[in-house]
Design a protein around this motif. Structure first.
Motif, PDB file in Angstrom:
ATOM      1  N   GLY A  72       0.863  -1.183   0.000  1.00 50.50           N
ATOM      2  CA  GLY A  72       0.000   0.000   0.000  1.00 50.50           C
ATOM      3  C   GLY A  72       0.897   1.229   0.000  1.00 50.50           C
ATOM      4  O   GLY A  72       1.336   1.713  -1.040  1.00 50.50           O
ATOM      5  N   GLY A  73       1.239   1.705   1.211  1.00 56.33           N
ATOM      6  CA  GLY A  73       2.115   2.872   1.326  1.00 56.33           C
ATOM      7  C   GLY A  73       3.584   2.505   1.474  1.00 56.33           C
ATOM      8  O   GLY A  73       4.436   3.392   1.509  1.00 56.33           O
ATOM      9  N   GLY A  74       3.901   1.212   1.611  1.00 56.80           N
ATOM     10  CA  GLY A  74       5.296   0.791   1.755  1.00 56.80           C
ATOM     11  C   GLY A  74       5.905   1.128   3.109  1.00 56.80           C
ATOM     12  O   GLY A  74       7.119   1.084   3.289  1.00 56.80           O
ATOM     13  N   LEU A  80       7.085  -5.709   4.999  1.00 60.04           N
ATOM     14  CA  LEU A  80       6.192  -6.744   4.474  1.00 60.04           C
ATOM     15  C   LEU A  80       5.477  -6.325   3.191  1.00 60.04           C
ATOM     16  O   LEU A  80       4.716  -7.107   2.626  1.00 60.04           O
ATOM     17  CB  LEU A  80       5.180  -7.147   5.556  1.00 60.04           C
ATOM     18  CG  LEU A  80       5.839  -7.785   6.794  1.00 60.04           C
ATOM     19  CD1 LEU A  80       4.819  -7.964   7.914  1.00 60.04           C
ATOM     20  CD2 LEU A  80       6.497  -9.110   6.445  1.00 60.04           C
ATOM     21  N   ILE A 132      -0.540   9.152  12.578  1.00 55.68           N
ATOM     22  CA  ILE A 132       0.015  10.481  12.860  1.00 55.68           C
ATOM     23  C   ILE A 132       1.031  10.970  11.813  1.00 55.68           C
ATOM     24  O   ILE A 132       1.585  12.044  11.984  1.00 55.68           O
ATOM     25  CB  ILE A 132       0.664  10.521  14.258  1.00 55.68           C
ATOM     26  CG1 ILE A 132       1.914   9.630  14.321  1.00 55.68           C
ATOM     27  CG2 ILE A 132      -0.326  10.115  15.341  1.00 55.68           C
ATOM     28  CD1 ILE A 132       2.784   9.904  15.524  1.00 55.68           C
ATOM     29  N   GLY A 137       0.510   4.338   4.554  1.00 54.58           N
ATOM     30  CA  GLY A 137      -0.532   3.807   3.687  1.00 54.58           C
ATOM     31  C   GLY A 137      -1.808   3.470   4.448  1.00 54.58           C
ATOM     32  O   GLY A 137      -1.759   2.893   5.538  1.00 54.58           O
ATOM     33  N   GLY A 140      -2.210  -0.896   4.724  1.00 55.67           N
ATOM     34  CA  GLY A 140      -1.579  -1.651   5.805  1.00 55.67           C
ATOM     35  C   GLY A 140      -2.045  -1.190   7.172  1.00 55.67           C
ATOM     36  O   GLY A 140      -2.279  -1.998   8.069  1.00 55.67           O
ATOM     37  N   LEU A 147      -4.357   3.420  14.770  1.00 55.27           N
ATOM     38  CA  LEU A 147      -4.540   4.282  15.941  1.00 55.27           C
ATOM     39  C   LEU A 147      -3.859   5.623  15.693  1.00 55.27           C
ATOM     40  O   LEU A 147      -2.940   5.717  14.873  1.00 55.27           O
ATOM     41  CB  LEU A 147      -3.970   3.616  17.196  1.00 55.27           C
ATOM     42  CG  LEU A 147      -2.502   3.179  17.171  1.00 55.27           C
ATOM     43  CD1 LEU A 147      -1.553   4.284  17.563  1.00 55.27           C
ATOM     44  CD2 LEU A 147      -2.312   1.973  18.088  1.00 55.27           C
ATOM     45  N   VAL A 198      -7.392  -5.956  -0.134  1.00 51.14           N
ATOM     46  CA  VAL A 198      -8.471  -4.972  -0.124  1.00 51.14           C
ATOM     47  C   VAL A 198      -8.172  -3.957  -1.220  1.00 51.14           C
ATOM     48  O   VAL A 198      -7.067  -3.414  -1.288  1.00 51.14           O
ATOM     49  CB  VAL A 198      -8.563  -4.256   1.241  1.00 51.14           C
ATOM     50  CG1 VAL A 198      -9.681  -3.224   1.211  1.00 51.14           C
ATOM     51  CG2 VAL A 198      -8.794  -5.263   2.360  1.00 51.14           C
ATOM     52  N   TYR A 413       0.615  -4.360  19.062  1.00 48.55           N
ATOM     53  CA  TYR A 413      -0.070  -3.936  17.841  1.00 48.55           C
ATOM     54  C   TYR A 413       0.719  -4.515  16.664  1.00 48.55           C
ATOM     55  O   TYR A 413       1.912  -4.282  16.545  1.00 48.55           O
ATOM     56  CB  TYR A 413      -0.098  -2.414  17.830  1.00 48.55           C
ATOM     57  CG  TYR A 413      -0.647  -1.753  16.587  1.00 48.55           C
ATOM     58  CD1 TYR A 413      -1.597  -2.389  15.785  1.00 48.55           C
ATOM     59  CD2 TYR A 413      -0.246  -0.476  16.235  1.00 48.55           C
ATOM     60  CE1 TYR A 413      -2.104  -1.757  14.656  1.00 48.55           C
ATOM     61  CE2 TYR A 413      -0.749   0.164  15.117  1.00 48.55           C
ATOM     62  CZ  TYR A 413      -1.673  -0.485  14.325  1.00 48.55           C
ATOM     63  OH  TYR A 413      -2.166   0.129  13.204  1.00 48.55           O
TER      64      TYR A 413
HETATM   65  C1  LIG Z   1       6.556   6.643  10.087  1.00 48.94           C
HETATM   66  C2  LIG Z   1       5.453   5.723  10.475  1.00 48.94           C
HETATM   67  C3  LIG Z   1       4.392   6.186  11.228  1.00 48.94           C
HETATM   68  C4  LIG Z   1       3.357   5.334  11.580  1.00 48.94           C
HETATM   69  N1  LIG Z   1       2.335   5.819  12.342  1.00 48.94           N
HETATM   70  C5  LIG Z   1       1.304   5.016  12.645  1.00 48.94           C
HETATM   71  C6  LIG Z   1       0.195   5.522  13.361  1.00 48.94           C
HETATM   72  O1  LIG Z   1       0.147   6.672  13.738  1.00 48.94           O
HETATM   73  N2  LIG Z   1      -0.836   4.680  13.622  1.00 48.94           N
HETATM   74  C7  LIG Z   1      -0.829   3.390  13.216  1.00 48.94           C
HETATM   75  O2  LIG Z   1      -1.814   2.695  13.481  1.00 48.94           O
HETATM   76  N3  LIG Z   1       0.220   2.863  12.552  1.00 48.94           N
HETATM   77  C8  LIG Z   1       1.274   3.660  12.264  1.00 48.94           C
HETATM   78  N4  LIG Z   1       2.347   3.150  11.593  1.00 48.94           N
HETATM   79  C9  LIG Z   1       2.391   1.725  11.305  1.00 48.94           C
HETATM   80  C10 LIG Z   1       1.674   1.427  10.013  1.00 48.94           C
HETATM   81  O3  LIG Z   1       0.314   1.242  10.290  1.00 48.94           O
HETATM   82  C11 LIG Z   1       2.242   0.140   9.390  1.00 48.94           C
HETATM   83  O4  LIG Z   1       3.599   0.347   9.111  1.00 48.94           O
HETATM   84  C12 LIG Z   1       1.460  -0.271   8.146  1.00 48.94           C
HETATM   85  O5  LIG Z   1       1.900  -1.564   7.763  1.00 48.94           O
HETATM   86  C13 LIG Z   1       1.679   0.690   7.010  1.00 48.94           C
HETATM   87  O6  LIG Z   1       0.817   0.425   5.954  1.00 48.94           O
HETATM   88  P1  LIG Z   1       1.330   0.569   4.451  1.00 48.94           P
HETATM   89  O7  LIG Z   1       0.187   0.345   3.558  1.00 48.94           O
HETATM   90  O8  LIG Z   1       2.082   1.852   4.327  1.00 48.94           O
HETATM   91  O9  LIG Z   1       2.347  -0.634   4.436  1.00 48.94           O
HETATM   92  P2  LIG Z   1       2.937  -1.580   3.274  1.00 48.94           P
HETATM   93  O10 LIG Z   1       4.383  -1.742   3.632  1.00 48.94           O
HETATM   94  O11 LIG Z   1       2.610  -1.077   1.936  1.00 48.94           O
HETATM   95  O12 LIG Z   1       2.142  -2.937   3.500  1.00 48.94           O
HETATM   96  C14 LIG Z   1       2.350  -3.663   4.635  1.00 48.94           C
HETATM   97  C15 LIG Z   1       1.515  -4.901   4.712  1.00 48.94           C
HETATM   98  O13 LIG Z   1       0.157  -4.509   4.884  1.00 48.94           O
HETATM   99  C16 LIG Z   1      -0.689  -5.366   4.193  1.00 48.94           C
HETATM  100  N5  LIG Z   1      -1.475  -4.584   3.236  1.00 48.94           N
HETATM  101  C17 LIG Z   1      -1.200  -3.350   2.748  1.00 48.94           C
HETATM  102  N6  LIG Z   1      -2.186  -2.952   1.961  1.00 48.94           N
HETATM  103  C18 LIG Z   1      -3.103  -3.942   1.926  1.00 48.94           C
HETATM  104  C19 LIG Z   1      -4.345  -4.127   1.271  1.00 48.94           C
HETATM  105  N7  LIG Z   1      -4.864  -3.183   0.497  1.00 48.94           N
HETATM  106  N8  LIG Z   1      -5.005  -5.290   1.451  1.00 48.94           N
HETATM  107  C20 LIG Z   1      -4.509  -6.266   2.243  1.00 48.94           C
HETATM  108  N9  LIG Z   1      -3.329  -6.133   2.883  1.00 48.94           N
HETATM  109  C21 LIG Z   1      -2.654  -4.993   2.735  1.00 48.94           C
HETATM  110  C22 LIG Z   1       0.135  -6.408   3.535  1.00 48.94           C
HETATM  111  O14 LIG Z   1       0.205  -7.569   4.346  1.00 48.94           O
HETATM  112  C23 LIG Z   1       1.510  -5.790   3.479  1.00 48.94           C
HETATM  113  O15 LIG Z   1       2.487  -6.740   3.502  1.00 48.94           O
HETATM  114  C24 LIG Z   1       3.390   3.995  11.193  1.00 48.94           C
HETATM  115  C25 LIG Z   1       4.458   3.527  10.428  1.00 48.94           C
HETATM  116  C26 LIG Z   1       5.499   4.364  10.093  1.00 48.94           C
HETATM  117  C27 LIG Z   1       6.670   3.832   9.348  1.00 48.94           C
END
Ligand SMILES: Cc1cc2nc3c(=O)[nH]c(=O)nc-3n(C[C@H](O)[C@H](O)[C@H](O)COP(=O)(O)OP(=O)(O)OC[C@H]3O[C@@H](n4cnc5c(N)ncnc54)[C@H](O)[C@@H]3O)c2cc1C
Length: 458
Positions: A72-74, A80, A132, A137, A140, A147, A198, A413
């Protein structure tokens, strides 16, 4: 298994988006993750433009026995969102957000970032409760829980998910809601990326446009006193007041006064999201102790939710560990003070996010999020831009975690975990793990979606 050339020749024509393989000029850019500590080299990256692309990519990976990661957002700390030698199904081109101000709902494509959602909803005076940092993304974050600053008033992100569109492990597109595939809908609300991809989320929005928020920072010598006061004060406040405790170093730039730059401090980042102009609870919070700095003031919610973006850009080294916490005894405070003071680089930090209030008034089996009785989600974050400091930030994080973990509830979490093994995943879902494993065996019996905090089919 498809060869690299074969995949490029066969998958690209099936996509409206682009297929990036190791021979492409933008391969390194396309495979880069937010956490630069993790360096994976996928066989290819399918940048999906729409749901049809996602279906095509899933079917292609299945037919050719390729391992799949969903991006999603990486931002995932454990990386992962990518996979060595496999296919990355990258949703990042799918960023559409449609807000319906009448029903107060938002339909969000799964490649949107939190900032995209805030931008779209804020125009209507609405907000979806999430995290925050605006570059995270939605995908994820949501499937893990979600939260942030307004959790005490509005609940977790999953508590505001009304429905989702999902591509299953065999490439079938389905809807998930309380009425359609309710088991799948239950599992998606915290069970991670285990059950399908999703492609869009439908969220309930809240009327939160502007907040009164900002940090109140204190000398490290005040940390024990501050933490002992905050652990009692925070949970006793109305849901509209959230405030997470932090150890941090003052960022070396405006708006922070130069004399504080890079000084290690402790503090609380307060956020009041109610309707009063000068709430008594926030006045009382700011009156505590002898702050070095009080940066609280009115702000649009999107401004608050992007306030840390500049400090934490993509490309830093990250290592983090989390825990759910119900009580912070004096002995735990001693450990916090000791390890908080030992942060090895200025971007290292420790946050204790409140997850009581509205989030705690949901039963433990309503969603996979099993720790509804936790008061805080703790995350210890080792960060630095220099790869030479990777070992030091990792060690500090592990030492800190080992010292405070005995005072935690056992699980963490999922989105604050690295690759920490099955036991940690099971501890995180507690009594909900078995039901998740059963739903996994129904929707993904071969564990096709396994690059995640994995729930094995029952
Ligand atoms: C700087 C930073 C700040 C953060 N702050 C918060 C915060 O305030 N609150 C909080 O709750 N979390 C926070 N996080 C944690 C964040 O929720 C996780 O890192 C989450 O995995 C990020 O989602 P992504 O889509 O960017 O991740 P990605 O690295 O793109 O994906 C991670 C995993 O999520 C799953 N995934 C992603 N998209 C989908 C989809 N569409 N359908 C099914 N599975 C999917 C997959 O299993 C994938 O492997 C933060 C992370 C960072 C690095």
């Amino acid at each position: 298994m498809a060869t690299v050339d074969q995949a490029a020749a066969e998958l690209q024509p099936l996509l409206r988006g682009t297929y990036v393989d190791p021979s492409a000029r933008d391969y390194d850019e396309a495979r880069a993750l937010y956490n630069a500590m993790i360096d994976k080299r996928p066989a290819g990256i399918a940048r999906c433009a729409d749901v049809a692309d996602v279906i095509a990519a899933v079917r292609y990976a299945r037919e050719h026995d390729m391992r799949v990661a969903v991006r999603g957002g990486g931002h995932n700390g454990a990386g992962l969102g990518s996979v060595d030698g496999g296919l990355v199904i990258d949703l990042s081109p799918m960023k559409g957000v449609i807000v319906d101000p009448h029903t107060k709902t938002a339909r969000v494509q799964a490649g949107a970032l939190l900032g995209d959602v805030d931008h779209a909803t804020h125009a209507f005076g609405l907000a979806v409760p999430a995290g925050i940092i605006s570059t995270t993304g939605v995908g994820g974050l949501t499937v893990g829980g979600g939260l942030g600053h307004i959790t005490r008033r509005c609940g977790l992100t999953i508590d505001n998910l009304l429905s989702a569109e999902v591509v299953l492990a065999d490439g079938t597109p389905v809807a998930a809601s309380p009425d359609e595939n309710p088991d799948l809908f239950w599992a998606l609300r915290g069970g991670g990326g285990n059950f399908g991809i999703v492609t869009s989320f439908e969220f309930r929005c809240h009327e939160v446009a502007n907040v009164i928020a900002g940090p109140v920072l204190y000398d490290l010598d005040d940390a024990a006193e501050l933490l002992a006061w905050w652990r009692e004060f925070g949970p006793a406040q109305p849901d509209e007041l959230g405030g997470f405790f932090a150890f941090l170093s003052v960022p070396p730039g405006p708006p922070f006064p130069e004399e504080l730059h890079l000084r290690k401090v402790c503090g609380v980042l307060w956020c009041y999201c109610g309707s009063e102009d000068d709430p008594a609870c926030l006045r009382e919070a700011r009156a505590f102790g002898r702050p070095l700095l009080d940066g609280v003031g009115p702000a649009p919610l999107p401004a608050l939710q992007s306030a840390f973006d500049a400090v934490y850009p993509p490309g830093d080294q990250w290592y983090w560990r989390g825990d759910f916490v119900q009580a912070i005894p004096d002995a735990a405070i001693e450990r916090h003070v000791e390890h908080g003071a030992a942060m090895p680089t200025w971007k290292c930090t420790m946050h204790l996010y409140p997850i009581d209030g509205a989030a705690s008034r949901v039963a433990a089996d309503t969603t996979p999020w099993a720790y509804r009785d936790a008061k805080w989600a703790q995350v210890i974050v080792g960060v630095d831009s220099d790869p030479a400091n990777a070992a030091a930030i990792r060690q500090w994080c592990i030492d800190y975690w080992e010292a405070t973990h005995p005072y935690s509830m056992g699980g963490a979490y999922v989105n604050f975990m690295m690759d920490e093994g099955q036991e940690r995943v099971q501890a995180t879902y507690g009594g909900n793990y078995q039901r998740l494993a059963e739903i996994k065996s129904e929707y993904d019996p071969e564990n096709f979606f396994r690059i995640n905090q994995n729930i094995r089919p029952a």
